[in-house]
Design an enzyme around this catalytic site. Structure first.
Site, PDB file in Angstrom:
ATOM      1  N   SER A 256      46.621 124.304  49.659  1.00  0.00           N
ATOM      2  CA  SER A 256      46.147 123.997  48.233  1.00  0.00           C
ATOM      3  C   SER A 256      44.927 122.878  48.219  1.00  0.00           C
ATOM      4  CB  SER A 256      47.645 123.562  47.915  1.00  0.00           C
ATOM      5  OG  SER A 256      48.309 123.081  48.326  1.00  0.00           O
ATOM      6  N   HIS A 286      52.616 128.994  52.760  1.00  0.00           N
ATOM      7  CA  HIS A 286      52.591 127.764  52.493  1.00  0.00           C
ATOM      8  C   HIS A 286      53.823 127.436  51.022  1.00  0.00           C
ATOM      9  CE1 HIS A 286      50.456 124.264  51.500  1.00  0.00           C
ATOM     10  NE2 HIS A 286      49.839 123.853  50.622  1.00  0.00           N
ATOM     11  N   HIS A 332      55.465 122.949  62.298  1.00  0.00           N
ATOM     12  CA  HIS A 332      54.263 122.858  61.017  1.00  0.00           C
ATOM     13  C   HIS A 332      53.361 122.970  61.823  1.00  0.00           C
ATOM     14  CE1 HIS A 332      51.874 120.015  58.443  1.00  0.00           C
ATOM     15  NE2 HIS A 332      53.009 120.327  57.751  1.00  0.00           N
ATOM     16  N   ARG A 341      59.782 113.865  55.136  1.00  0.00           N
ATOM     17  CA  ARG A 341      59.791 114.451  54.431  1.00  0.00           C
ATOM     18  C   ARG A 341      61.853 114.837  54.273  1.00  0.00           C
ATOM     19  NH1 ARG A 341      54.499 118.145  52.619  1.00  0.00           N
ATOM     20  NH2 ARG A 341      55.526 118.650  55.059  1.00  0.00           N
ATOM     21  N   ASP A 387      59.839 122.256  53.812  1.00  0.00           N
ATOM     22  CA  ASP A 387      60.952 123.071  52.974  1.00  0.00           C
ATOM     23  C   ASP A 387      61.975 123.293  53.051  1.00  0.00           C
ATOM     24  OD1 ASP A 387      58.144 124.135  51.474  1.00  0.00           O
ATOM     25  OD2 ASP A 387      57.567 124.427  54.093  1.00  0.00           O
TER      26      ASP A 387
END
Length: 451
Positions: A256, A286, A332, A341, A387
Site C-alpha cells: 500500500s 496485505h 512477516h 503492533r 493481523d
C-alpha cells in the site's frame, strides 16, 4: 498599542501551533540535507543485488527514500525514530493513561517532533473542519450494488473525492515545482479528514440498512470514526485510537505504501495516489490478512469447539499448512521477532477482554504456531504479526463483519502515505522507474559471470 501587541503575540502562538507553518520552516532544511546526501554520497554502493532478490519480489533491495518510518527486523516499526511503546508514552491521549491520539502521530510523521496536547487538539479541530464530504461522493457509492465489497465502495468514494483536488488545480495553473508540496498538503489533510465519514457511510450502507450517523464535534478523529460506525463504548473508542495509530505507517516497502509512492511519483494527485494504495491493501497477502486471520480463528472453534487442546491445535495448524494454505496472522516479510503492533494489541486485550474465547485461543496459538513454522523450515519469522489481533479486537466490541475490517486499515494508512507524499513533493523526489530484466537476460548474465 498593548491591544495590538497582544494580537501579535496570539498570532505568533498560533503560527507555532499550526502544522503547516511548522512544515514551511522544516522543508528548506530537509531539501538542503537531501542535496548534500546526493552530492557527497550518491555513488556509495549499498550492497550486492542477487538473482533471488530479482525473482523474489525485490525483497531486501534498498531502493526508496521513506522518511516517516523505518522497520527494524529486531525492534519493529519506528515512527520518526520512536518505537510503538515510546509513542504510547509520549504522544498525547484523550484520557489519562489511554491510547495515543492518531492526530499526534500524524504531527510526528510530518514534523519529526512530538506535539503538545494543545497542538493535537487544534489539529483535531482542523481535521473536523475539513471533514465535510460533497454530496456527489455518496451518490457515486450509492451507484454500486450494496453487495459490492466494502473496499470497492471505499475506493470509489476516494476517487469521487478526487474532483476536489487542490493539487490538480494548482498544477494546471503552472505552480512551480518547489511549491507543489503546499497543495499536496491541502489534499492530504482533506483526504485524511474525509475518510472517516466515507468509511462509516460504506459500513452503515452495507450492514445497517443505510442509516448513517453524523459526526460528534466533541470527539477526536478516531473516536468520531467509531461513533459514526455506531460504536460508542469508551473501550471501543480507545481501541480505535490504538488501531489507527499502529496501522498508520510501516515504512515504504509494503504494497500500500509503495504503490502510493509509485503513483505519486508521476505527480498524480493524492487522491489518485491513495486510491491505488487502497487497491493494493485490498489483497489477501496485505490488508485483507486481518480478515483471513479472524476467519481462521473462528474456523478452529467451529471444528474443535471452544475447549480445544494443545494437541488439537497442533493438528489443525498442520492440516492448514498441508492443504497449501498459510496461517494468517503469523510471519512477516521484514520482521524477525514478534511484531510490536501485535504485542501492544495483546496488552490491550489483557486489559479489556482477557476472557474473550478468541483471545484465549490466540494466546494458545502464540505457543503452538511458531515451533511448527520453524520446523517447516520455510518461514524466516514464525512469530505473530499485527493481523493476528486486529480483527479479533474489533470483533469483541461488535464490529464482527470481517469483510469490512480492511477499510479501517485503509483509513489508518492514509496518515502514513499522505505524510510521505507531502515530503515527496517537498524534496522533489523523481519519477520512480526501476530497471526490469528478462529471464534470458538473467541466464546470460549468470553464464557470463561464471565464465
Amino acid at each position: 498599542m498593548a491591544f495590538f501587541r497582544g494580537l501579535t503575540a496570539v498570532s505568533r502562538l498560533r503560527s507555532r501551533m499550526d502544522l503547516k507553518s511548522q512544515l514551511r520552516e522544516l522543508i528548506p532544511e530537509q531539501q538542503d540535507r537531501l542535496k548534500k546526501l546526493k552530492s557527497e554520497h550518491g555513488k556509495v554502493q549499498l550492497g550486492n543485488i542477487t538473482v533471488d532478490m530479482v525473482l523474489g519480489g525485490m525483497r531486501g533491495i534498498i531502493g526508496m527514500l521513506w522518511e516517516t518510518s523505518l522497520v527494524d527486523p529486531e525492534e519493529g516499526i519506528r515512527f520518526r525514530g520512536l518505537s510503538i511503546p515510546e509513542c504510547r508514552k509520549v504522544l498525547p491521549t484523550a484520557v489519562e493513561g489511554g491510547e495515543p491520539l492518531p492526530e499526534g502521530l500524524l504531527w510526528l510523521l510530518l514534523t519529526g517532533k512530538v506535539p503538545t496536547k494543545d497542538q493535537v487538539d487544534a489539529l483535531s479541530k482542523e481535521l473536523l473542519a475539513r471533514s465535510t464530504v460533497p454530496a456527489h461522493v455518496y451518490k457515486v457509492i450509492d451507484a454500486l450494488p450494496v453487495t459490492a465489497h466494502p473496499m470497492t465502495q471505499f475506493t470509489a468514494g476516494i476517487m469521487a473525492l478526487q474532483v476536489e483536488s487542490e493539487f490538480q488545480k494548482a498544477y494546471g495553473n503552472g505552480l512551480p515545482k518547489s511549491k507543489l508540496w503546499e497543495p499536496t498538503y491541502e489534499d492530504c489533510l482533506n483526504l485524511i479528514a474525509r475518510l472517516p465519514p466515507v468509511a462509516s457511510y460504506v459500513y452503515r450502507r452495507i450492514f445497517k440498512d443505510g442509516k448513517s450517523i453524523e459526526a460528534d464535534d466533541s470527539l477526536d478523529y478516531a473516536a468520531n470514526l467509531s461513533h459514526m460506525l455506531g460504536f460508542d463504548d469508551p473501550r471501543m473508542l480507545e481501541l480505535m485510537r490504538l488501531h489507527v495509530t499502529i496501522h498508520a505507517d510501516h515504512e515504504g516497502g509494503n504494497i500500500s505504501s509503495h504503490t502510493g509512492h509509485l503513483v505519486g511519483s508521476a505527480l498524480s494527485d493524492p487522491y489518485l495516489s491513495f486510491a491505488s494504495s487502497v487497491n493494493g491493501l485490498a489483497g489477501p497477502l496485505h490488508g485483507l490478512a486481518n480478515q483471513e486471520a479472524l476467519l481462521w480463528l473462528k474456523s478452529i472453534i467451529q471444528e474443535t469447539g471452544s475447549d480445544v487442546t494443545t494437541d488439537q491445535l497442533k493438528d489443525y495448524v498442520w492440516k492448514t499448512l498441508k492443504s497449501g494454505k498459510v496461517v494468517h496472522g503469523f510471519g512477516h516479510g521484514v520482521l524477525r521477532r514478534t511484531d510490536p503492533r501485535y504485542l501492544c494489541q495483546r496488552e490491550f486485550a489483557l486489559k479489556y477482554l482477557p476472557e474473550d474465547p478468541l483471545f484465549q485461543l490466540l494466546s494458545k496459538l502464540y505457543e503452538v504456531v511458531p515451533p511448527i513454522l520453524t520446523e517447516l523450515g520455510k518461514v524466516k519469522n514464525p512469530w505473530p504479526n499485527v493481523d493476528a489481533h486486529s480483527g479479533l479486537l474489533l470483533n469483541h466490541f461488535g464490529l464482527s463483519e470481517t469483510r469490512y475490517h480492511t477499510v479501517l486499515f485503509g483509513v489508518s494508512r492514509s496518515m502514513g502515505v499522505g505524510s510521505q507524499l507531502i515530503w515527496d513533493r517537498a524534496l522533489g523526489l523523481p519519477l520512480e522507474r526501476p530497471k526490469s530484466v528478462t529471464m534470458e537476460w538473467l541466464e546470460n548474465y549468470c553464464k557470463n559471470k561464471a565464465a
